[in-house]
Write an enzyme that holds these catalytic residues in place. Structure first.
Site, PDB file in Angstrom:
ATOM      1  CE  LYS A 279       0.748  37.533  18.707  1.00  0.00           C
ATOM      2  NZ  LYS A 279       1.979  37.307  17.945  1.00  0.00           N
ATOM      3  NE  ARG A 314       4.938  43.885  20.586  1.00  0.00           N
ATOM      4  CZ  ARG A 314       3.616  43.779  20.491  1.00  0.00           C
ATOM      5  NH1 ARG A 314       3.045  42.575  20.618  1.00  0.00           N
ATOM      6  NH2 ARG A 314       2.859  44.837  20.290  1.00  0.00           N
TER       7      ARG A 314
END
Length: 336
Positions: A279, A314
């Site tokens: 991210k 994840r």
């Protein structure tokens, strides 16, 4: 005034008498942090917490999609899209997608999350027919050759319906079951486990100016309400993963506030999924512009999540995460 109770997780080999298991997993706690809006946090012994609150925090989580929540699980990411932020276009051809699933399963992924609509900041809408065309054939091809469970990453009931028919097991909705009113009832009717994620706004606009009164408690309240909604439809609490939605309508400060107190979400009585892989905030903190170069930071965040009892990670970088997790567990336990 509503009170929130966060177990303060420990993984030290020296465990004091009377310490409690966190969600039936590998972490334990003997103290909790008591939170109220607008008030200073208080740290108190777990013995001062009511039995019903402790029961929800400590209760072992059952299997989800055939996976044991008493051990950390790795969800491998497969984006069959041309425009995902990290790997867009790399695996959208069916043969490449199938090969990637095979590789991730060998590397240690215990479930694969397949998505046909990019949810990167600024991403546009994908038509239902196109999303089905991207995902359903890949899911059918994968499940015909592999027993690894498949999760469908979608906000749309028709896409989920075709994915489940093709062999998917779990429905992962980044909108937290707020975008398509037919999706949650379908999941309940299908008997499918689900992941409910928090996001502020739509992917196209979510990073424009995200704001919260208290990001930790606001996200908790949203997930609490959505879990109640899903259980009201007949989906068992133990079949609902909760995801605080790192990077979805959050600033760097919001992400760090959530990550530092992830264990609060155990109070929902559900397994927790953490999706922080590659991210933007990792790139910002590590001065790493290219998302594909953010593996070390992603692994660090994943291990920090596991230290707070997160049951599912994840990730894009399956092999590296699996290796790091194996070593983390061995060192923490002091044995192989």
């Amino acid at each position: 005034m509503k009170t929130y109770t966060r177990a303060i997780p420990q993984v030290d080999a020296a465990r004091p008498e009377g310490a409690l298991d966190l969600a039936g997993g590998w972490a334990w706690f003997s103290e909790v942090e008591v939170l109220q809006r607008g008030q200073p946090a208080q740290v108190v012994p777990a013995s001062r917490v009511s039995a019903d609150v402790l029961d929800r925090i400590t209760a072992p989580r059952g299997e989800v999609a055939g996976l044991d929540m008493a051990s950390p699980q790795i969800m491998g990411i497969l984006n069959v899209t041309p425009d995902s932020f990290s790997d867009g276009g790399a695996f959208n051809a069916p043969d490449a997608a199938i090969a990637r699933v095979h590789d991730m399963a060998l590397q240690g992924a215990t479930i694969i999350d397949i998505g046909g609509e990019s949810t990167r900041p600024g991403a546009g809408h994908v038509a239902i027919a196109e999303e089905i065309a991207r995902t359903a054939p890949v899911i059918a091809a994968v499940t015909a050759k592999s027993e690894v469970p498949i999760s469908i990453d979608t906000r749309k009931a028709p896409v989920a319906r075709e994915a489940i028919a093709a062999g998917a097991t779990l429905i992962n909705d980044v909108s937290g079951f707020t975008w398509d009113g037919d999706l949650a009832p379908f999941a309940a009717d299908a008997g499918a486990p689900v992941c409910v994620m928090h996001a502020q706004g739509d992917p196209a606009t979510m990073q424009d100016d995200p704001s919260y009164e208290d990001v930790l408690l606001d996200v908790y309240d949203f997930l609490d309400a959505q879990v109640d909604y899903l259980t009201g439809l007949g989906i068992p609490r133990g079949q609902i993963l909760v995801d605080p939605g790192i990077g979805f309508g959050k600033t760097l400060a919001h992400n760090l506030a959530l990550l530092s107190r992830l264990s609060l979400f155990h109070s929902l009585g559900c397994p927790i999924l953490l999706g922080a892989s590659r991210k933007r905030f990792i790139g910002t903190l590590s001065n790493t512009e290219d998302a594909q170069d953010r593996m070390p930071g992603s692994v660090a965040v994943a291990l920090a999540g596991v230290a707070q009892g997160v049951q599912m990670l994840r990730v894009h970088d399956v092999a590296e995460t699996a290796q790091a997790l194996t070593l983390w567990q061995a060192v923490t336990k002091g044995k192989r």
